[in-house]
Design a protein around this motif. Structure first.
Motif, PDB file in Angstrom:
ATOM      1  N   VAL A 173      39.229  33.062  21.411  1.00  0.00           N
ATOM      2  CA  VAL A 173      39.298  31.653  21.457  1.00  0.00           C
ATOM      3  C   VAL A 173      39.352  31.331  19.962  1.00  0.00           C
ATOM      4  O   VAL A 173      39.983  30.577  19.424  1.00  0.00           O
ATOM      5  CB  VAL A 173      38.230  30.852  21.995  1.00  0.00           C
ATOM      6  CG1 VAL A 173      38.285  29.335  21.593  1.00  0.00           C
ATOM      7  CG2 VAL A 173      38.173  31.050  23.699  1.00  0.00           C
ATOM      8  N   LYS A 187      39.345  23.421  19.586  1.00  0.00           N
ATOM      9  CA  LYS A 187      38.960  24.022  20.946  1.00  0.00           C
ATOM     10  C   LYS A 187      38.408  22.582  21.667  1.00  0.00           C
ATOM     11  O   LYS A 187      38.467  22.705  22.877  1.00  0.00           O
ATOM     12  CB  LYS A 187      37.972  25.069  20.606  1.00  0.00           C
ATOM     13  CG  LYS A 187      37.328  25.704  22.099  1.00  0.00           C
ATOM     14  CD  LYS A 187      35.886  26.372  21.829  1.00  0.00           C
ATOM     15  CE  LYS A 187      34.711  25.075  21.739  1.00  0.00           C
ATOM     16  NZ  LYS A 187      33.571  25.866  21.728  1.00  0.00           N
ATOM     17  N   TYR A 188      37.346  21.982  20.859  1.00  0.00           N
ATOM     18  CA  TYR A 188      36.552  21.219  21.559  1.00  0.00           C
ATOM     19  C   TYR A 188      37.500  20.147  22.246  1.00  0.00           C
ATOM     20  O   TYR A 188      37.481  19.517  23.199  1.00  0.00           O
ATOM     21  CB  TYR A 188      35.522  20.578  20.639  1.00  0.00           C
ATOM     22  CG  TYR A 188      34.606  19.499  21.197  1.00  0.00           C
ATOM     23  CD1 TYR A 188      33.310  19.767  21.633  1.00  0.00           C
ATOM     24  CD2 TYR A 188      34.948  18.116  20.897  1.00  0.00           C
ATOM     25  CE1 TYR A 188      32.484  18.528  22.022  1.00  0.00           C
ATOM     26  CE2 TYR A 188      34.052  17.056  21.479  1.00  0.00           C
ATOM     27  CZ  TYR A 188      33.018  17.357  21.736  1.00  0.00           C
ATOM     28  OH  TYR A 188      32.220  16.329  22.073  1.00  0.00           O
ATOM     29  N   LYS A 233      39.760  21.091  25.001  1.00  0.00           N
ATOM     30  CA  LYS A 233      38.601  21.596  26.330  1.00  0.00           C
ATOM     31  C   LYS A 233      38.166  20.035  26.839  1.00  0.00           C
ATOM     32  O   LYS A 233      38.251  19.902  28.000  1.00  0.00           O
ATOM     33  CB  LYS A 233      37.535  22.229  25.920  1.00  0.00           C
ATOM     34  CG  LYS A 233      36.373  22.227  26.780  1.00  0.00           C
ATOM     35  CD  LYS A 233      35.538  23.369  26.145  1.00  0.00           C
ATOM     36  CE  LYS A 233      34.278  23.753  27.045  1.00  0.00           C
ATOM     37  NZ  LYS A 233      33.145  23.021  26.852  1.00  0.00           N
ATOM     38  N   ASN A 234      37.931  18.986  26.057  1.00  0.00           N
ATOM     39  CA  ASN A 234      37.314  17.759  26.363  1.00  0.00           C
ATOM     40  C   ASN A 234      38.211  16.407  26.462  1.00  0.00           C
ATOM     41  O   ASN A 234      37.695  15.316  26.498  1.00  0.00           O
ATOM     42  CB  ASN A 234      36.114  17.451  25.591  1.00  0.00           C
ATOM     43  CG  ASN A 234      35.141  18.593  25.856  1.00  0.00           C
ATOM     44  OD1 ASN A 234      34.664  18.836  26.934  1.00  0.00           O
ATOM     45  ND2 ASN A 234      34.426  19.137  24.537  1.00  0.00           N
ATOM     46  N   TYR A 264      46.001  25.780  21.957  1.00  0.00           N
ATOM     47  CA  TYR A 264      45.060  25.427  23.271  1.00  0.00           C
ATOM     48  C   TYR A 264      45.628  24.838  24.190  1.00  0.00           C
ATOM     49  O   TYR A 264      45.165  24.866  25.197  1.00  0.00           O
ATOM     50  CB  TYR A 264      43.667  25.076  22.962  1.00  0.00           C
ATOM     51  CG  TYR A 264      42.855  26.128  21.985  1.00  0.00           C
ATOM     52  CD1 TYR A 264      42.688  27.063  21.933  1.00  0.00           C
ATOM     53  CD2 TYR A 264      42.671  25.275  20.633  1.00  0.00           C
ATOM     54  CE1 TYR A 264      41.905  28.056  21.123  1.00  0.00           C
ATOM     55  CE2 TYR A 264      41.938  26.144  19.759  1.00  0.00           C
ATOM     56  CZ  TYR A 264      41.471  27.218  19.927  1.00  0.00           C
ATOM     57  OH  TYR A 264      40.666  28.372  19.058  1.00  0.00           O
ATOM     58  N   THR A 265      46.492  23.945  23.650  1.00  0.00           N
ATOM     59  CA  THR A 265      46.870  22.849  24.675  1.00  0.00           C
ATOM     60  C   THR A 265      48.499  22.366  24.271  1.00  0.00           C
ATOM     61  O   THR A 265      48.771  22.457  23.188  1.00  0.00           O
ATOM     62  CB  THR A 265      45.938  21.630  24.799  1.00  0.00           C
ATOM     63  OG1 THR A 265      46.814  20.722  25.516  1.00  0.00           O
ATOM     64  CG2 THR A 265      45.981  21.043  23.346  1.00  0.00           C
ATOM     65  N   GLY A 302      39.940  14.854  28.245  1.00  0.00           N
ATOM     66  CA  GLY A 302      40.004  13.729  29.384  1.00  0.00           C
ATOM     67  C   GLY A 302      38.647  13.054  29.169  1.00  0.00           C
ATOM     68  O   GLY A 302      38.640  11.748  29.554  1.00  0.00           O
ATOM     69  N   ASN A 303      37.793  13.512  28.357  1.00  0.00           N
ATOM     70  CA  ASN A 303      36.477  12.832  28.353  1.00  0.00           C
ATOM     71  C   ASN A 303      36.371  12.191  26.959  1.00  0.00           C
ATOM     72  O   ASN A 303      35.335  11.611  26.675  1.00  0.00           O
ATOM     73  CB  ASN A 303      35.100  13.627  28.474  1.00  0.00           C
ATOM     74  CG  ASN A 303      35.331  14.081  30.030  1.00  0.00           C
ATOM     75  OD1 ASN A 303      35.357  13.326  30.826  1.00  0.00           O
ATOM     76  ND2 ASN A 303      35.244  15.622  30.208  1.00  0.00           N
ATOM     77  N   LEU A 304      37.345  12.355  26.185  1.00  0.00           N
ATOM     78  CA  LEU A 304      37.173  11.842  24.775  1.00  0.00           C
ATOM     79  C   LEU A 304      37.989  10.244  24.485  1.00  0.00           C
ATOM     80  O   LEU A 304      38.929  10.184  25.483  1.00  0.00           O
ATOM     81  CB  LEU A 304      37.766  12.664  23.822  1.00  0.00           C
ATOM     82  CG  LEU A 304      36.964  14.110  23.663  1.00  0.00           C
ATOM     83  CD1 LEU A 304      37.595  14.971  22.692  1.00  0.00           C
ATOM     84  CD2 LEU A 304      35.479  13.877  23.218  1.00  0.00           C
TER      85      LEU A 304
END
Lengths: 434, 434
Positions: free
Chosen positions: A52, A87-88, A91-92, A312-313, A94-96
């Motif tokens: 990662v 990475k963060y 990964k997150n 990552y995306t 949808g929650n930011l």
């Protein structure tokens, strides 16, 4: 019993208490300014999966990584705070809430060759603003006002935030048909401050840039005058490609708004020599110099990037950010004696007792703590002189001495350790009027 | 381009912003209390030479270490903050003032088997007071007042700091001729709360303790009543060895002074079942329990030790300290919804503009920041509804909206996001009386 020599690894900073206090104050001032502008705290692990963490890295960085296996896992220590951020956010996502403004202050690891002022473990203090698909250019203009606040808080006045826009440089290279060489040319002109103009010309010749194009490059990076004059001269270069025009439009708006964001004109300028690294930044770039100590190099740098987390995306996440290498900054400022602490000690007051029963000294200390003061009670059994020496070494500004007489009278003497001045105060209000 | 899955290692805490804000507040509250009592900050490397870090360790701990080679060096990540403290004090002995009071808040690493609520990377928040050759017992009495302040600040009332003195236990074992079994007996009685009295008896029988001695051990750990009554009952045991007498004298003085240090009687007691580990502590020991949530276990523990740094130096360095495992504490309190934040957001105000020219919104934000408020300006171009939603998700308590009308009138509206209440304020004082 045989003893192990208590030693610390080379390249790892470990401070004595008086210096640690200064370090913590610098760290805290930076954090407070970041919060003042609404950045959210973030904390990520120091250890990540190598797969990662190193999704993108290569070359010089990869060699410096602390990488090892634990159990079945291939692990690495983070070498910056940008990859963990990528990475963060991926990964997150949808929650930011976007734009996502985060600060992170933490240690990173690079196994560089150790030399004076170079550290293998060091703090970075980063902020970044990440947009979802898009991010207004106004964010690029806000960051210099944050840099400005930080260095003001750290006690500096004479510093310059230098700005440029990578699109101007790229547009120039396109204009002279050197797009394919842009990375190499950027690397060379980035060094002009260090190696001088003649060496830059020589290096550009070595990669077969034609004389007329070298002239154009130099004409560009030597544009001078006020910011307004520089913008006008850039306009007059008549470079017509989209990159260049977009870069000019962006830097014009950024410079305009930097002023509105409250940065005095003497603290920022357009500097066309700044490129900041090779392929990461795509728009505005920043460097910050303490003008009397240029040799330190940039004390706060950063810029705009097109896409934070492409490893990552598929989501497009443009961002802009800055970073302060706190450990090195502290080291050089401390060497130059340029750190201006608000407080040199943690304790505001040291309570010293000359009586055995500690009831009254403890109660006085408790009361002062309730009033918000940091108070230490000297609890060991030592001579008065040793206790004063302790206060002195810890640079505690006030000492309260309590003896039989004070207890009887319901008072204490508070002594200013700098001036030697003493003042008597009642701790027992009921005895005040007797 | 193929993407790497952005993931975080199991056993490593990584919080979303709203939770990270709560975590930071807890950390800061603990730090503030430590400073309130005059503890000095300390920061040591996360990486140390294995030879230095593992000078003492063995058994279970050693297996959990993150250990690896880099270059020619055998390195390990710190697994607690006590070993680095010992190294630091031995190394810097001549440059420290004693008693040396330090706090350290930092990450430590243990490769434990992952399970819910167990972390491989976690914050410890430690304070220790180290004496040079000697350290007054009053320091043992001060620590409970610090624990008390911390848990009050964290919003708890119903908690108990349980104290014991290891010399009482050791004296008892001497009395019954079981000195050689003391480590084993301590390990067993330490579990009484978990496994119950019957199992303790069974386990003591299994290591061949005679019935009459088991009775004495139980008589001892079952002593009950107020602290004063317990002290009296201990006295009446008529155990005459030096260890026991010294332990009784120490715990009596500690309990007496804990009260003077301001801890209410309902928040501490003498608990003769507490042993805290096996061979490290030598005097006072502490555990702290949230009474309604006993299942969490001790939330703050520590004790007195004879000699901090015997692996590194011949100097005798007695100390006393406590530690809070913040990552786990945060995790369980958050799960139980027991965290009472002062602020749920970083920003106090979000400034939203309905006009394109951001001059006035920026100036208002700058002014509020100068007044000490944390202010974010929403800089992206979105619909008003999206901007309010952003404030809502970030739990920002106030929003300022600025439109054409406000700019003309020299006012802005500030909206309380909880109540919906709006208040109009002048940003341009000169327009106030027109």
């Amino acid at each position: 019993m045989p003893k192990t020599e208590p030693r610390t690894l080379p390249g790892f900073m470990e401070l004595l208490p008086n210096e640690q206090i200064l370090f913590e104050q610098m760290k805290q001032k930076i954090e407070k300014v970041y919060q003042r502008f609404g950045f959210l705290p973030m904390d990520t692990p120091i250890i990540e999966l190598s797969e990662v963490l190193l999704a993108k890295a290569g070359g010089e960085t990869e060699k410096q990584i602390y990488r090892f296996e634990k159990g079945e896992r291939d692990l690495s220590l983070r070498f910056d705070l940008t990859v963990p951020l990528a990475k963060y956010v991926a990964k997150n996502h949808g929650n930011l809430s976007f734009p996502y403004r985060r600060y992170q202050i933490g240690k990173v690891y690079r196994g560089e060759r150790t030399q004076k002022g170079r550290f293998r473990e060091f703090y970075q203090c980063d902020i970044d603003i990440i947009g979802d698909e898009e991010l207004s250019i106004l964010n690029d203009a806000e960051l210099p006002s944050i840099i400005y606040q930080i260095f003001k808080e750290l006690g500096f006045d004479d510093f310059t935030i230098r700005m440029n826009n990578r699109k101007l440089l790229n547009g120039l290279f396109e204009e002279i048909g050197q797009k394919q060489n842009s990375v190499e040319i950027l690397r060379i002109i980035d060094k002009i401050e260090k190696i001088g103009k003649e060496s830059v010309i020589k290096e550009l010749e070595e990669i077969n840039i034609k004389k007329e194009n070298i002239d154009k490059i130099l004409e560009f990076i030597e544009i001078n005058g006020t910011n307004q004059e520089k913008l006008e001269k850039l306009e007059k270069l008549n470079i017509e490609n989209e990159q260049f025009k977009k870069g000019l439009e962006e830097i014009r708006e950024v410079l305009n708004y930097v002023k509105i964001f409250g940065v005095p004109e003497e603290n920022y300028n357009l500097d066309l020599t700044i490129a900041r690294g090779l392929d990461y930044y795509t728009g505005t770039v920043y460097e910050t110099f303490l003008n009397k100590y240029r040799e330190i190099g940039s004390v706060c740098s950063g810029g705009r990037y097109e896409n934070l987390a492409e490893n990552y995306t598929n989501k497009k996440l443009p961002g802009v950010g800055i970073s302060i290498g706190l450990t090195r900054l502290f080291y050089v400022l401390n060497e130059l004696n340029l750190i201006k602490p608000e407080k040199k000690s943690i304790s505001d007051v040291l309570v010293i007792s000359m009586v055995e029963n500690m009831k009254v000294p403890i109660e006085i200390a408790t009361k002062l703590r309730q009033e918000g003061k940091n108070v230490e009670i000297y609890l060991n059994n030592k001579k008065l002189k040793a206790k004063f020496k302790y206060a002195d070494k810890l640079k505690i500004p006030y000492v309260i001495v309590i003896g039989e007489e004070e207890i009887e009278k319901g008072t204490y003497k508070i002594r200013n350790m700098q001036t030697g001045e003493e003042k008597e105060t009642f701790w027992d209000e009921s005895k005040k009027h007797k």
